[in-house]
Write an enzyme that holds these catalytic residues in place. Structure first.
Site, PDB file in Angstrom:
ATOM      1  N   HIS A 112      17.625 -78.455 -17.716  1.00 11.77           N
ATOM      2  CA  HIS A 112      17.069 -77.483 -16.780  1.00 11.77           C
ATOM      3  C   HIS A 112      17.769 -77.652 -15.441  1.00 11.77           C
ATOM      4  O   HIS A 112      17.869 -78.760 -14.922  1.00 11.77           O
ATOM      5  CB  HIS A 112      15.565 -77.680 -16.587  1.00 11.77           C
ATOM      6  CG  HIS A 112      14.992 -76.729 -15.568  1.00 11.77           C
ATOM      7  ND1 HIS A 112      14.691 -75.425 -15.870  1.00 11.77           N
ATOM      8  CD2 HIS A 112      14.744 -76.880 -14.241  1.00 11.77           C
ATOM      9  CE1 HIS A 112      14.254 -74.812 -14.770  1.00 11.77           C
ATOM     10  NE2 HIS A 112      14.275 -75.670 -13.781  1.00 11.77           N
ATOM     11  N   ASP A 191       1.096 -71.097 -15.504  1.00  9.17           N
ATOM     12  CA  ASP A 191       2.171 -71.206 -14.514  1.00  9.17           C
ATOM     13  C   ASP A 191       2.638 -69.831 -14.051  1.00  9.17           C
ATOM     14  O   ASP A 191       2.962 -69.646 -12.884  1.00  9.17           O
ATOM     15  CB  ASP A 191       3.352 -71.998 -15.079  1.00  9.17           C
ATOM     16  CG  ASP A 191       4.500 -72.012 -14.078  1.00  9.17           C
ATOM     17  OD1 ASP A 191       4.300 -72.589 -12.997  1.00  9.17           O
ATOM     18  OD2 ASP A 191       5.551 -71.406 -14.341  1.00  9.17           O
ATOM     19  N   ARG A 198       1.975 -68.163  -5.694  1.00  4.82           N
ATOM     20  CA  ARG A 198       2.685 -69.020  -4.732  1.00  4.82           C
ATOM     21  C   ARG A 198       3.781 -68.234  -4.026  1.00  4.82           C
ATOM     22  O   ARG A 198       4.024 -68.409  -2.837  1.00  4.82           O
ATOM     23  CB  ARG A 198       3.291 -70.234  -5.451  1.00  4.82           C
ATOM     24  CG  ARG A 198       2.229 -71.239  -5.891  1.00  4.82           C
ATOM     25  CD  ARG A 198       2.808 -72.222  -6.895  1.00  4.82           C
ATOM     26  NE  ARG A 198       3.986 -72.888  -6.391  1.00  4.82           N
ATOM     27  CZ  ARG A 198       4.993 -73.305  -7.163  1.00  4.82           C
ATOM     28  NH1 ARG A 198       4.948 -73.162  -8.482  1.00  4.82           N
ATOM     29  NH2 ARG A 198       6.041 -73.897  -6.633  1.00  4.82           N
ATOM     30  N   SER A 213       5.271 -76.984 -12.308  1.00  5.65           N
ATOM     31  CA  SER A 213       5.645 -75.665 -12.828  1.00  5.65           C
ATOM     32  C   SER A 213       6.834 -75.796 -13.797  1.00  5.65           C
ATOM     33  O   SER A 213       6.804 -75.321 -14.938  1.00  5.65           O
ATOM     34  CB  SER A 213       6.000 -74.754 -11.648  1.00  5.65           C
ATOM     35  OG  SER A 213       6.662 -73.608 -12.065  1.00  5.65           O
ATOM     36  N   LYS A 217       6.606 -75.985 -18.388  1.00  6.04           N
ATOM     37  CA  LYS A 217       7.331 -75.093 -19.300  1.00  6.04           C
ATOM     38  C   LYS A 217       8.278 -75.891 -20.195  1.00  6.04           C
ATOM     39  O   LYS A 217       8.392 -75.624 -21.394  1.00  6.04           O
ATOM     40  CB  LYS A 217       8.099 -74.038 -18.490  1.00  6.04           C
ATOM     41  CG  LYS A 217       7.169 -73.014 -17.858  1.00  6.04           C
ATOM     42  CD  LYS A 217       7.876 -72.078 -16.903  1.00  6.04           C
ATOM     43  CE  LYS A 217       8.199 -72.718 -15.588  1.00  6.04           C
ATOM     44  NZ  LYS A 217       8.487 -71.861 -14.467  1.00  6.04           N
TER      45      LYS A 217
END
Ligand code: URA
Length: 454
Positions: A112, A191, A198, A213, A217
């Site tokens: 990620h 989320d 947010r 967050s 995931k």
């Protein structure tokens, strides 16, 4: 996971809902606890995420709680529970059924990136890691703002499909070993709702909320190992190294707590990665990398991330650089693109219009600002301002020099690409002051991989 789930609860205003006796907690008490720098109990956290997902906690209450978290933080056990509650709000994928030819369980690894300009690394990385028998389930998103989205890039390949069923993902991981596709709506739905809130309440920047967050995931996605590329610099979400480090350490701890082998690299995002920022032009650059060429920084980061992913997955004797040079990674790429309906040999879209920006002096290019290039590419049509906007496949910025290069006045520095020439002016505005040329002998301070956090 939920404490005191309501029976027959109706959605409505905060006043109606939080006073209902069927609920285990009162949202206002929870907000006050965080406002006064207290610690939320595991039960309070579970209830908060569940009640917000059900619409029992109103947006204005969740916004107040998010702001209290941004200002007062959360401790490690609170962040870990918050992440677990978000995972429990949806489905969790399970890749334990994947098998090697000898019947053993196939390991999985994912990467990620917190997002950067010209960050195309997922494209060559997924097939490269799959060469060594590690399955890569890379569930990705679209770009918003100045950082590009992996799916937008791949959608410039004629025929390529982003949406796959869970069964198709499993089948492709088993047959090809790598899949890059859209993350389903079922992963951590809490989320999605929280992130949208947010975004409009100035609370995106809270490190506990960013870490939970991202990690909710990634953990729900079911990977066994995870390598995080946490970008630092002008084109990154985190401009400041100390903050990026704190985010990386928090995410690594969350991954480890959840039983996912997790490491993070802190990498420089003061200048774009590679020589392209856009969609089709980034795919073209990735194909060069898969053919054994391509820009040095893209190759360096791809190989390093592959080594980290493979080591996390228990493969220690691999040589990813060789697999880029000898065509093995390209073979997996071709199969991966075909499996999703794409034609890896098809001509990629090209734009109708281009404009070039030239160096104004002789010397060394010491700065090429990532944020400015990202905003320019976005304004040229490569990115979107709102989720529902379409992107231009061929639009973007092609760079002709990177920091450290010797340039001469009048030589091209970059080419702006778009189908809609009225966009050139705003793109040029974004690039005002983006490049700095210093006298020969100057050296830009650029270190691509800043640190490793495990
Ligand atoms: N990306 C995410 O997925 N979540 C955040 O909070 C920030 C960036």
């Amino acid at each position: 996971m939920t404490q005191g789930s309501p029976q027959g609860m109706t959605q409505g205003s905060a006043t109606q809902t939080t006073r209902t006796t069927a609920e285990a907690f009162d949202a206002v008490d929870i907000i006050r606890t965080k406002r006064d720098k207290g610690t939320l109990s595991p039960e309070q956290i579970d209830w908060t995420i569940d009640a917000y997902t059900r619409g029992v906690i109103a947006d204005e209450q969740m916004a107040a709680l998010n702001m209290a978290i941004l200002l007062n933080g959360m401790d490690r056990s609170e962040i870990s529970r918050w992440t677990a509650a978000m995972i429990a709000s949806g489905e969790r994928m399970d890749f334990s059924g994947l098998r090697n030819p000898d019947g053993s369980v196939k390991p999985t690894a994912d990467k990620h990136s917190t997002g950067g300009v010209g960050d195309k690394i997922t494209l060559p990385l997924a097939p490269l890691v799959a060469v060594f028998g590690v399955a890569v389930p890379q569930l990705s998103g679209r770009g918003l703002g100045h950082t590009g989205g992996t799916l937008d890039k791949l959608e410039s390949i004629p025929g390529w499909q982003a949406f796959l069923s869970n069964e198709a993902i499993m089948a492709q991981l088993q047959d090809v070993g790598a899949v890059i596709c859209a993350a389903g709506a079922g992963l951590a739905p809490a989320d999605k709702k929280l992130y949208a809130l947010r975004d409009v309440t100035g609370t995106v920047e809270a490190i506990p909320l960013i870490a939970s967050s991202i990690m909710s995931k990634k953990i729900a996605e079911g990977t066994g190992s995870l390598v995080l590329d946490v970008k630092v610099g002008s084109g990154a979400f985190m401009k400041d190294e100390a903050k990026a480090r704190e985010l990386a350490e928090t995410m690594v701890a969350l991954g480890q707590d959840a039983g996912v082998n997790t490491v993070a690299l802190l990498t420089n995002m003061d200048t774009p990665l590679g020589l392209t920022a856009g969609n089709a032009i980034e795919v073209e650059e990735c194909v060069e990398v898969l053919a054994g060429g391509g820009p040095d920084d893209v190759v360096e980061l791809t190989v390093r991330l592959a080594e980290e992913m493979l080591a996390c997955a228990g493969v220690h004797d691999a040589d990813p650089a060789a697999a880029l040079k000898d065509g093995r990674a390209m073979d997996v790429w071709n199969r991966m693109i075909r499996a999703q309906g794409g034609d890896p040999g098809a001509r990629l879209p090209v734009v109708k219009e281009s404009e070039t920006i030239y160096a104004e002096a002789d010397g060394v290019l010491v700065q090429l600002d990532a944020l400015s290039v990202g905003v320019a590419a976005w304004r040229l049509g490569a990115g979107r301002a709102r989720k529902e906007d379409a992107v231009q496949a061929g639009a973007g910025v092609r760079l002709h020099a990177k920091p450290g290069a010797l340039v001469k006045a009048g030589e091209p520095l970059m080419t702006l690409l778009t189908d809609t020439p009225e966009k050139f002016d705003r793109a040029r505005e974004a690039l005002a002051g983006a490049t700095v040329i210093a006298p020969e002998g100057s050296r830009p301070a650029q270190q691509l991989i800043i640190d490793r956090i495990a």
